[in-house]
Design an enzyme around this catalytic site. Sequence first.
Site, PDB file in Angstrom:
ATOM      1  N   GLU A 184      -2.262  -4.406   8.515  1.00  0.00           N
ATOM      2  CA  GLU A 184      -3.240  -5.224   7.806  1.00  0.00           C
ATOM      3  C   GLU A 184      -2.534  -6.206   6.867  1.00  0.00           C
ATOM      4  O   GLU A 184      -1.425  -5.957   6.402  1.00  0.00           O
ATOM      5  CB  GLU A 184      -4.174  -4.333   6.978  1.00  0.00           C
ATOM      6  N   CYS A 241      -0.954 -10.895   0.951  1.00  0.00           N
ATOM      7  CA  CYS A 241      -0.243  -9.623   0.831  1.00  0.00           C
ATOM      8  C   CYS A 241       0.090  -9.162   2.252  1.00  0.00           C
ATOM      9  O   CYS A 241      -0.815  -8.899   3.042  1.00  0.00           O
ATOM     10  CB  CYS A 241      -1.150  -8.622   0.107  1.00  0.00           C
ATOM     11  N   CYS A 278       3.900   4.397   6.384  1.00  0.00           N
ATOM     12  CA  CYS A 278       4.894   4.422   5.308  1.00  0.00           C
ATOM     13  C   CYS A 278       5.301   5.863   5.048  1.00  0.00           C
ATOM     14  O   CYS A 278       4.461   6.757   5.027  1.00  0.00           O
ATOM     15  CB  CYS A 278       4.294   3.817   4.027  1.00  0.00           C
ATOM     16  N   CYS A 308       3.302   8.243  -1.491  1.00  0.00           N
ATOM     17  CA  CYS A 308       2.696   8.196  -2.828  1.00  0.00           C
ATOM     18  C   CYS A 308       1.294   8.806  -2.738  1.00  0.00           C
ATOM     19  O   CYS A 308       0.521   8.463  -1.849  1.00  0.00           O
ATOM     20  CB  CYS A 308       2.621   6.759  -3.334  1.00  0.00           C
ATOM     21  N   CYS A 365      -2.095   6.766  -2.453  1.00  0.00           N
ATOM     22  CA  CYS A 365      -2.095   5.594  -1.575  1.00  0.00           C
ATOM     23  C   CYS A 365      -2.568   5.932  -0.160  1.00  0.00           C
ATOM     24  O   CYS A 365      -2.026   6.835   0.480  1.00  0.00           O
ATOM     25  CB  CYS A 365      -0.674   5.031  -1.529  1.00  0.00           C
ATOM     26  N   CYS A 397      -5.406  -2.718  -3.714  1.00  0.00           N
ATOM     27  CA  CYS A 397      -4.101  -2.050  -3.753  1.00  0.00           C
ATOM     28  C   CYS A 397      -4.232  -0.576  -3.406  1.00  0.00           C
ATOM     29  O   CYS A 397      -5.075   0.120  -3.937  1.00  0.00           O
ATOM     30  CB  CYS A 397      -3.525  -2.149  -5.156  1.00  0.00           C
TER      31      CYS A 397
HETATM   32  S1  SF4 Z   1       2.307   2.834  -2.515  1.00  0.00           S
HETATM   33 FE1  SF4 Z   1       1.783   3.387  -0.400  1.00  0.00          FE
HETATM   34  S2  SF4 Z   1       2.674   1.777   0.888  1.00  0.00           S
HETATM   35 FE2  SF4 Z   1       3.662   1.644  -1.148  1.00  0.00          FE
HETATM   36  S3  SF4 Z   1       5.478   2.937  -0.987  1.00  0.00           S
HETATM   37 FE3  SF4 Z   1       3.878   4.282  -1.777  1.00  0.00          FE
HETATM   38  S4  SF4 Z   1       2.989   5.236   0.070  1.00  0.00           S
HETATM   39 FE4  SF4 Z   1       4.178   3.454   0.764  1.00  0.00          FE
END
Ligand code: SF4
Length: 334
Positions: A83, A96, A103, A107, A110, A324
Site C-alpha cells: 500500500e 508515504c 515487516c 512493533c 502496528c 500511521c
Molecule cells: S512500525 Fe510497523 S512497519 Fe514500521 S518497523 Fe514497526 S512493525 Fe515494521
Amino acid sequence: MKLSELEDFLLSNNEKKFRATQIIDWLYVKRVNSFSEMTNLSKELISKLNDNFYFDKLEIIKKQEDKDVSKFLFKLSDNNLIEAVLMNHDYGNSLCVSSQVGCNMGCKFCESGRLKKVRNLETSEMVEQILMIEKEIGKRISHVVVMGIGEPFDNFDNLVSFIEIINLQKGINLGSRHITVSTCGIVPKIYEFSKLPYQVNLAISLHAPTNEIRDKIMPINKVYKIEELMKAIVDYSKVSNRRVTFEYIMLDGINDSMDCAKKLADLIRGMNAYVNLIPYNETENISFKRTEKKKILEFYDILKKEKINVTIRREFGGNIDAACGQLRAKGEVK
Ligand code: SF4
C-alpha cells in the site's frame, strides 16, 4: 538502475555513456512505457535495451479516499500486495511509500508488522509507487516519506538506490530535503546512513523514553537498547548536520504519563531534534487504545516547558485504515 549503473551497462555494450541521460529523460521526464518510443536512440540500442530490461508495472487494484488522503493498494507482478498513502498538504502532495512486503520488526502497535516479511521491494517497485500515483492523480508528488509497510533499513541497498534515483535532477528530481526515511532503530544502518552524501531527513520511531517500556512494544529494542540508539543518532546529527525527528505514538496507559514526558525530555535535551506526537489509530486486531486529547496536550505542554521542539501530528486517513501503523494490504487478490 542508478545513473552510474546504467552508464556502466551502456559502456560495456559498446554504447556511449551520455545515452544514459537520454534514457533517464524518457523514463522519468517524458514517462514513456516502452523502449521503442525513445526516438533519439538507435534501433540497435533499443534492441539491446529490450533484450536486457523490461517495464514491470505495478497494478493499482483499489483506491480509497477520505478527506485529503487517498490509499492505494498495489498488486506486484508476483501477486503480493503493498500500500501507499497520498496526503494533500497545503505545501504539496506527500506520498508515504512501502519498502517491503510485510515487516519483521513486530512493533506491537502496528498492523503492518502483523504480516511477516515476505520479501524486500525492488528499487523499481518503490520508484513505481511514485510514478503510478502521479499518473493516476495527474499531479506531481512533492514529498516522499518511506514510512509505509516495512522497515526501510532492513532493505538498505534498495532504499539507497531508490533515494538516488528519485533525487536525480535530470529525472524525477525530488529534493533530498523533501525525502524522509523512517526507522524503528536498526543502529548499524543509522551509522551507514549518516555517511551517505544525501541531505535526506531521518525519522526515528522512538515511541518510549525507557528500555522497560520500549522492550514491551518494540522488539528491536531487545537488540539495540535506547542508549545505543541515541548514540547513533547523536553521531548522525553531527556527521549530517541534519535535524532528527522522533516519532512518538501516544498509547493510553503505556507511554503517555507525565513522567514519560519528563524522561523523554531528558533523553533528547540538547539534541538537534524535534518530537512528533502521534495520536494512536486504534485497529480491530490490536488492543492498544489511543490517549485522550487532553492528556496528549498535557504531554505536549511538558515537552514545551522543557524547551523541546514538539508538534502533534495532524490526523489523516483513520477512516480508511490509511493512518500511521494501519497499513496492512488487506485486499483480496483472486
Ligand atoms: S512500525 Fe510497523 S512497519 Fe514500521 S518497523 Fe514497526 S512493525 Fe515494521
